[in-house]
Design an enzyme around this catalytic site. Structure first.
Site, PDB file in Angstrom:
ATOM      1  N   ALA A  54       0.942  -1.371  -0.174  1.00  0.00           N
ATOM      2  CA  ALA A  54      -0.012   0.000  -0.203  1.00  0.00           C
ATOM      3  C   ALA A  54       0.323   1.514  -0.597  1.00  0.00           C
ATOM      4  O   ALA A  54       1.947   1.017   0.251  1.00  0.00           O
ATOM      5  CB  ALA A  54      -1.092   0.255   1.432  1.00  0.00           C
ATOM      6  N   LYS A  88      -4.277  -5.757   6.217  1.00  0.00           N
ATOM      7  CA  LYS A  88      -3.488  -5.218   7.266  1.00  0.00           C
ATOM      8  C   LYS A  88      -3.164  -6.069   8.260  1.00  0.00           C
ATOM      9  O   LYS A  88      -3.929  -6.691   8.606  1.00  0.00           O
ATOM     10  CB  LYS A  88      -4.163  -4.147   8.271  1.00  0.00           C
ATOM     11  N   GLY A 131       2.200   5.355   1.168  1.00  0.00           N
ATOM     12  CA  GLY A 131       2.602   5.709   2.352  1.00  0.00           C
ATOM     13  C   GLY A 131       3.670   5.371   2.751  1.00  0.00           C
ATOM     14  O   GLY A 131       4.271   3.972   3.369  1.00  0.00           O
ATOM     15  N   ILE A 132       3.446   5.446   3.555  1.00  0.00           N
ATOM     16  CA  ILE A 132       4.704   5.502   4.873  1.00  0.00           C
ATOM     17  C   ILE A 132       5.066   4.298   5.474  1.00  0.00           C
ATOM     18  O   ILE A 132       3.271   3.973   6.181  1.00  0.00           O
ATOM     19  CB  ILE A 132       5.109   6.605   6.110  1.00  0.00           C
ATOM     20  N   LYS A 133       5.498   2.897   5.270  1.00  0.00           N
ATOM     21  CA  LYS A 133       5.017   1.819   6.035  1.00  0.00           C
ATOM     22  C   LYS A 133       5.140   2.454   7.850  1.00  0.00           C
ATOM     23  O   LYS A 133       6.458   2.858   8.284  1.00  0.00           O
ATOM     24  CB  LYS A 133       6.506   1.201   6.145  1.00  0.00           C
ATOM     25  N   GLY A 134       4.541   0.982   8.278  1.00  0.00           N
ATOM     26  CA  GLY A 134       3.781   1.229   9.709  1.00  0.00           C
ATOM     27  C   GLY A 134       5.055   0.985  10.507  1.00  0.00           C
ATOM     28  O   GLY A 134       5.130  -0.296   9.954  1.00  0.00           O
ATOM     29  N   ASP A 147     -14.191   0.736  10.375  1.00  0.00           N
ATOM     30  CA  ASP A 147     -14.846  -0.523  10.688  1.00  0.00           C
ATOM     31  C   ASP A 147     -13.138  -1.793  10.094  1.00  0.00           C
ATOM     32  O   ASP A 147     -13.273  -0.423   9.092  1.00  0.00           O
ATOM     33  CB  ASP A 147     -16.230  -0.698  10.381  1.00  0.00           C
TER      34      ASP A 147
END
Length: 574
Positions: free
Chosen positions: A314, A335, A316-319, A370
């Site tokens: 995905a 996720k 974006g910045i990797k979590g 959700d």
């Protein structure tokens, strides 16, 4: 085999009946608590209904595991149980929910939770239900009654069991609203009529009537929210805006309490009122989230059959806690909790799962997404990109299995895809950015009013919906607001204190210094000054502590799912 299967099928059916009857019992308490203004009981009732499915399922699965023993994974037995169960539920008006209940028992009992399309009800079930003109589900008001009489009849037909604050004024507001929005655009003709669902939709401190008017050769939907304040029940507004109506049924909102003897009929009507909402989203919205999950999975399988793109990491910045991937053609992200967390994260995988569970049971006030939780979720191996497979191997290897031509993921969450706020702010116009940062601050404060402190409030942990609404979606650091200690930073007085490399004052667990938010909230130079000025409350410890005191005193702070400026009586206490 049938002799052994029949009593087991009966047990599942009895469990399903217990679930539906108990679900209805909780739901029927909603109008009672609304009439009593018993908001604490309202919240507790909501949480109990949310827990109901898993609680009953846990008990039933334990029984099945004891009875079946080593045969828990015997496909032949489960095929026989499924066939017997299908005979029991075939004529039920809620057959789709009964199928989902069977699936849950099967998956929790059978070893390794398989998504087995041969042993489960995967592609069966009702997708919709025709709404008939004379359905007992609806109140119908022909145009010949006249607008004022229709409005007064609606107020008569929906009796909340307590006095109106000002019924005449409510009628006046509604007549004026209809004239302004409908009668300035359309002419009343033969066949013009208004319909409202008889069941009332309850959530938090509000009750909602859902209806539609046939005018101009089309249906025009509307929603009438009612509040119950200290002076009585009153109409709060009249909603025609399709975006606002959609938002009331958003994936960021808690589920409604609404009596649904035949759920698919309620869904059929809602689908005609909010046509772009998917059926699984509507089932979620009225509390049947397990069946919503079943329908989502059906749509996922159908999408795989009709698409060819690959699963990718995905954007974006990797979590630090979650690995997130997506299928570009699907409006969903997947996720996975990582095997190991980089410092400063020091929690366990189970603790992260508990945070997600907390969110699932809490009022999301339109600001938290959700999720659906899946175990042993499978995707075609040839659709997984090399970069994604490498990332999954590096970060979540313990959750992966390869079986035949599928990648099987032992545990994941699905969530609506959103544009990360940090990415949006990098490329948007100044005007768009100003609106976004205003809503970013509102999201944090509305979460606080719902007793949620997000913890990590960096913009990378927020996303924008299709309607550009800011939503929080990173839950690993959330806490209840009432457990936090909001402090003003002590003022340095000595040379050593002023130039200390580390804080010279004591900092305890759950201490928060809101004035520090100014340093890192919003980095874009042309947006930051406006954000700091617009949301001064964010940086004031006393504001946070005032919310904390209200929550500790038992107050339910109502989050209105529509702008204050469209309320008929802005500022009226609830």
């Amino acid at each position: 085999m049938p002799q052994r299967a029949q009593p087991l099928a009966n047990r599942i059916f009895e469990g399903f009946l217990t679930y539906t009857e108990t679900f209805k019992t909780y739901t029927r308490l909603a109008p009672i608590y609304f009439a009593q203004r018993n908001w604490q009981a309202t919240q507790l009732n909501h949480r109990q209904r949310l827990r109901l499915y898993k609680d009953l399922l846990f008990q039933l699965v334990k029984v099945f595991q004891q009875i079946l023993g080593a045969d828990s994974g015997n496909s032949a037995i489960w095929t026989a149980i499924r066939d017997e169960y299908q005979q029991l539920i075939g004529d039920r008006p809620d057959v789709e929910l009964a199928e989902t209940f069977f699936n849950s028992v099967f998956r929790k009992t059978f070893p390794n939770n398989p998504l087995d399309e041969e042993l489960m009800f995967v592609m069966e079930g009702y997708r919709s239900c025709e709404i008939r003109e004379n359905s007992e589900l609806l109140h119908t008001y022909p145009a010949e009654m006249g607008l004022e009489q229709i409005i007064r009849q609606i107020l008569d037909d929906f009796d909340f069991g307590v006095p109106f604050m000002d019924r005449e004024k409510d009628a006046e507001f509604l007549v004026k609203g209809v004239k302004k929005v409908i009668l300035t655009r359309y002419q009343v003709e033969v066949g013009t009529k208004t319909q409202l669902l008889k069941p009332v939709f309850y959530r938090n401190k509000a009750a909602y009537l859902i209806g539609r008017t046939f005018v101009g050769k089309k249906w025009m939907p509307f929603i009438i929210p009612f509040m119950h304040g200290p002076k009585g029940v009153y109409v709060d507004t009249l909603i025609f805006d399709p975006n606002l109506m959609s938002h009331l049924f958003s994936f960021t909102r808690s589920y409604f309490m609404v009596e649904a003897e035949v759920p698919s009929q309620i869904i059929g009507f809602l689908s005609s009122v909010i046509p772009h909402k998917k059926i699984h989203e509507l089932y979620n919205a009225i509390g049947f989230n397990k069946h919503g999950k079943t329908l989502f999975y059906r749509e996922f399988l159908h999408h795989l059959d009709t698409s060819s793109d690959g699963f990718v990491i995905a954007p974006g910045i990797k979590g630090m806690v979650m690995t997130v991937f997506a299928l570009p053609s699907l409006n969903i992200v997947f996720k996975l909790i990582k095997d190991h967390f980089e410092p400063p994260k020091n929690m366990t995988r189970q603790e992260v799962r508990e945070k997600y569970k907390l969110v699932s049971l809490h009022d999301r006030v339109g600001r938290m997404a959700d999720t659906h939780e899946f175990e042993y979720f499978k995707i075609p191996l040839d659709r997984v990109s090399e970069d994604l497979m490498k990332e999954l191997r590096n970060t979540t290897n313990s959750l992966l299995q390869i079986k035949e031509n599928f990648l099987i993921i032992k545990h994941l969450y699905t969530e609506r895809k959103m544009v990360p706020l940090n990415i949006f702010l990098e490329t948007c116009s100044k005007e768009e950015g100003l609106r976004a940062v205003e809503d970013y601050g509102r999201a944090i404060l509305q979460l606080a009013q719902a007793n949620i402190f997000p913890g990590d409030m960096m913009t990378k942990n927020f996303g924008l919906t299709r309607q550009k609404r800011v939503i929080f979606y990173d839950y690993d650091e959330i806490e209840f607001l009432e457990q936090m200690n909001f402090r003003k930073k002590p003022k340095a007085e000595t040379y050593e204190q002023i130039y200390a490399s580390e804080p010279w004052y004591d900092i305890h667990k759950n201490d928060v210094f809101p004035e520090d938010f100014r340093r890192w909230m919003i980095g874009r130079a042309d947006l930051k000054p406006h954000f700091l000025e617009y949301h001064q409350d964010l940086f004031d410890p006393e504001y946070w502590n005032s919310l904390k005191r209200r929550i500790q005193n038992g107050e339910l702070i109502h989050a209105f799912p529509y702008p204050d400026e469209i309320r008929f009586r802005p500022g009226e206490p609830v």
